[in-house]
Scaffold this motif. Structure first.
Motif, PDB file in Angstrom:
ATOM      1  N   MET A   1       0.848  -1.189   0.000  1.00 46.28           N
ATOM      2  CA  MET A   1       0.000   0.000   0.000  1.00 46.28           C
ATOM      3  C   MET A   1       0.886   1.241   0.000  1.00 46.28           C
ATOM      4  SD  MET A   1      -3.112   1.149   0.005  1.00 46.28           S
ATOM      5  CE  MET A   1      -3.889  -0.447   0.275  1.00 46.28           C
ATOM      6  N   LYS A   2       0.880   1.980  -1.080  1.00 45.80           N
ATOM      7  CA  LYS A   2       1.723   3.163  -1.200  1.00 45.80           C
ATOM      8  C   LYS A   2       1.088   4.354  -0.481  1.00 45.80           C
ATOM      9  CE  LYS A   2       4.673   0.999  -3.747  1.00 45.80           C
ATOM     10  NZ  LYS A   2       5.988   0.603  -3.178  1.00 45.80           N
ATOM     11  N   VAL A   3       1.941   5.186   0.108  1.00 45.20           N
ATOM     12  CA  VAL A   3       1.468   6.321   0.898  1.00 45.20           C
ATOM     13  C   VAL A   3       2.151   7.598   0.432  1.00 45.20           C
ATOM     14  CG1 VAL A   3       1.158   7.276   3.212  1.00 45.20           C
ATOM     15  CG2 VAL A   3       1.260   4.789   2.889  1.00 45.20           C
ATOM     16  N   LYS A   4       1.332   8.612   0.122  1.00 47.28           N
ATOM     17  CA  LYS A   4       1.856   9.925  -0.244  1.00 47.28           C
ATOM     18  C   LYS A   4       1.254  10.977   0.681  1.00 47.28           C
ATOM     19  CE  LYS A   4       1.518  13.249  -4.111  1.00 47.28           C
ATOM     20  NZ  LYS A   4       0.123  13.714  -4.013  1.00 47.28           N
ATOM     21  N   ILE A   5       2.093  11.891   1.127  1.00 46.80           N
ATOM     22  CA  ILE A   5       1.620  13.058   1.865  1.00 46.80           C
ATOM     23  C   ILE A   5       1.895  14.276   1.008  1.00 46.80           C
ATOM     24  CG2 ILE A   5       2.034  14.543   3.872  1.00 46.80           C
ATOM     25  CD1 ILE A   5       2.319  12.049   5.544  1.00 46.80           C
ATOM     26  N   CYS A   6       0.856  15.075   0.806  1.00 49.22           N
ATOM     27  CA  CYS A   6       0.924  16.198  -0.115  1.00 49.22           C
ATOM     28  C   CYS A   6       0.891  17.521   0.642  1.00 49.22           C
ATOM     29  CB  CYS A   6      -0.245  16.112  -1.097  1.00 49.22           C
ATOM     30  SG  CYS A   6       0.065  16.922  -2.678  1.00 49.22           S
ATOM     31  N   ALA A  17       6.912  14.177   7.102  1.00 49.00           N
ATOM     32  CA  ALA A  17       6.437  13.138   6.196  1.00 49.00           C
ATOM     33  C   ALA A  17       7.459  12.019   6.031  1.00 49.00           C
ATOM     34  CB  ALA A  17       6.102  13.751   4.833  1.00 49.00           C
ATOM     35  N   VAL A  18       8.709  12.391   5.812  1.00 52.36           N
ATOM     36  CA  VAL A  18       9.764  11.396   5.589  1.00 52.36           C
ATOM     37  C   VAL A  18       9.965  10.524   6.829  1.00 52.36           C
ATOM     38  CG1 VAL A  18      12.242  11.116   5.233  1.00 52.36           C
ATOM     39  CG2 VAL A  18      10.944  12.704   3.793  1.00 52.36           C
ATOM     40  N   SER A  19       9.970  11.137   7.987  1.00 53.68           N
ATOM     41  CA  SER A  19      10.185  10.391   9.236  1.00 53.68           C
ATOM     42  C   SER A  19       9.066   9.396   9.504  1.00 53.68           C
ATOM     43  CB  SER A  19      10.309  11.359  10.411  1.00 53.68           C
ATOM     44  OG  SER A  19      11.428  12.213  10.250  1.00 53.68           O
ATOM     45  N   ALA A  20       7.878   9.687   8.967  1.00 54.97           N
ATOM     46  CA  ALA A  20       6.743   8.786   9.172  1.00 54.97           C
ATOM     47  C   ALA A  20       6.834   7.534   8.298  1.00 54.97           C
ATOM     48  CB  ALA A  20       5.441   9.522   8.900  1.00 54.97           C
ATOM     49  N   GLY A  21       7.681   7.576   7.264  1.00 53.66           N
ATOM     50  CA  GLY A  21       7.852   6.413   6.411  1.00 53.66           C
ATOM     51  C   GLY A  21       6.991   6.393   5.164  1.00 53.66           C
ATOM     52  N   VAL A  22       6.773   7.560   4.568  1.00 41.99           N
ATOM     53  CA  VAL A  22       5.956   7.622   3.356  1.00 41.99           C
ATOM     54  C   VAL A  22       6.733   7.126   2.144  1.00 41.99           C
ATOM     55  CG1 VAL A  22       4.599   9.538   4.243  1.00 41.99           C
ATOM     56  CG2 VAL A  22       6.637  10.003   2.863  1.00 41.99           C
ATOM     57  N   ASP A  23       5.998   6.869   1.076  1.00 42.56           N
ATOM     58  CA  ASP A  23       6.611   6.453  -0.190  1.00 42.56           C
ATOM     59  C   ASP A  23       6.795   7.618  -1.148  1.00 42.56           C
ATOM     60  OD1 ASP A  23       6.506   3.424   0.203  1.00 42.56           O
ATOM     61  OD2 ASP A  23       4.419   3.989   0.523  1.00 42.56           O
ATOM     62  N   ILE A  55      12.275   7.608  -1.886  1.00 45.49           N
ATOM     63  CA  ILE A  55      11.031   8.339  -1.691  1.00 45.49           C
ATOM     64  C   ILE A  55      10.818   9.207  -2.929  1.00 45.49           C
ATOM     65  CG2 ILE A  55       9.807  10.071  -0.314  1.00 45.49           C
ATOM     66  CD1 ILE A  55      11.270   9.089   2.128  1.00 45.49           C
ATOM     67  N   MET A  56       9.629   9.116  -3.515  1.00 39.02           N
ATOM     68  CA  MET A  56       9.370   9.809  -4.776  1.00 39.02           C
ATOM     69  C   MET A  56       8.856  11.231  -4.541  1.00 39.02           C
ATOM     70  SD  MET A  56       6.554   8.960  -7.783  1.00 39.02           S
ATOM     71  CE  MET A  56       7.425   7.541  -8.458  1.00 39.02           C
ATOM     72  N   PRO A  57       9.555  12.239  -5.069  1.00 43.66           N
ATOM     73  CA  PRO A  57       8.996  13.591  -5.082  1.00 43.66           C
ATOM     74  C   PRO A  57       8.019  13.733  -6.244  1.00 43.66           C
ATOM     75  CG  PRO A  57      11.209  13.618  -5.982  1.00 43.66           C
ATOM     76  CD  PRO A  57      10.918  12.198  -5.605  1.00 43.66           C
TER      77      PRO A  57
END
Length: 221
Positions: A1-6, A17-23, A55-57
């Motif tokens: 399950m991929k996760v993005k924070i915008c 966002a990065v520390s939480a482990g997003v993709d 991590i994808m920008p």
């Protein structure tokens, strides 16, 4: 399950966002509709250079004119694009032809009924994913509305759509598990649901959001 924070606007947002482990993380550049989260291309370029490996920008834009979209990718150094302004198939093709090989294109859309599914069928062969968001006519927001979309409707779309579907719209740590179980998307995307009252991306909200997603995805396996 991929996760993005915008809606990443600064270094602290990115760190949360990065520390939480997003993709993936989304930077909003090229504004037409209402939103408090848009930043300058130069700011997005600086932040994108800080994104760790794997991590994808993602460049999220309201612009639809292909040359304007491509110019933003050049200014920011971000080649993965989420088109969130109502692009036509012809515009998507033109953007695709300008981007480097391997660049990802995600089309943002929203549905009011199953009849709207036909509006995106032409895009299936043109994009790498479709993000189903919500539109708030009262504020002219095409994303970042904080409004949950019709999960039953989106679940039907997931069953029909041949490309990955990302679920957005009003997601947070409290409702994302239920959303995943009902919709079964490829990935999820949040903005307002991970922010605090001051509008900053909140580290604890991000951690709780990602934790809920990982637990739910594990239970589905």
């Amino acid at each position: 399950m991929k996760v993005k924070i915008c809606g990443i606007r600064n270094e602290s947002d990115l760190s949360a966002a990065v520390s939480a482990g997003v993709d993936a993380v989304g930077f909003l550049v090229g504004q037409i509709h209402a939103s408090p989260d848009f930043i300058l291309a130069s700011t997005a370029a600086r932040l994108a250079r800080l994104v760790p490996p794997y991590i994808m920008p993602m460049l999220v834009t309201h612009f639809t004119e292909p040359e304007e979209v491509f110019a933003l990718t050049e200014k920011t150094g971000i080649c993965n694009v989420q088109l969130h302004g109502g692009s036509t198939p012809e515009e998507v093709i033109a953007v695709r032809n300008m981007l480097p090989a391997g660049a990802q294109i995600v089309l943002g859309t929203h549905f009011e009924s199953e009849r709207d599914f036909i509006n995106v069928m032409e895009f299936y062969r043109l994009v790498d994913g479709i993000l189903v968001d919500t539109y708030d006519e009262s504020t002219d927001r095409v994303g970042g509305t904080g409004i949950v979309n019709d999960w039953n409707l989106t679940a039907k779309f997931v069953q029909e759509c041949p490309v990955p579907v990302i679920l957005a719209g009003g997601l947070n740590a409290e409702n994302v598990s239920d959303a995943i179980l009902r919709v079964r998307p490829y990935g999820v995307d949040a903005n307002t649901g991970t922010k605090n009252k001051e509008g900053a991306t909140d580290p604890e909200r991000c951690r709780e959001f990602v934790r809920a997603i990982r637990r739910t995805a594990f239970d589905l396996e």
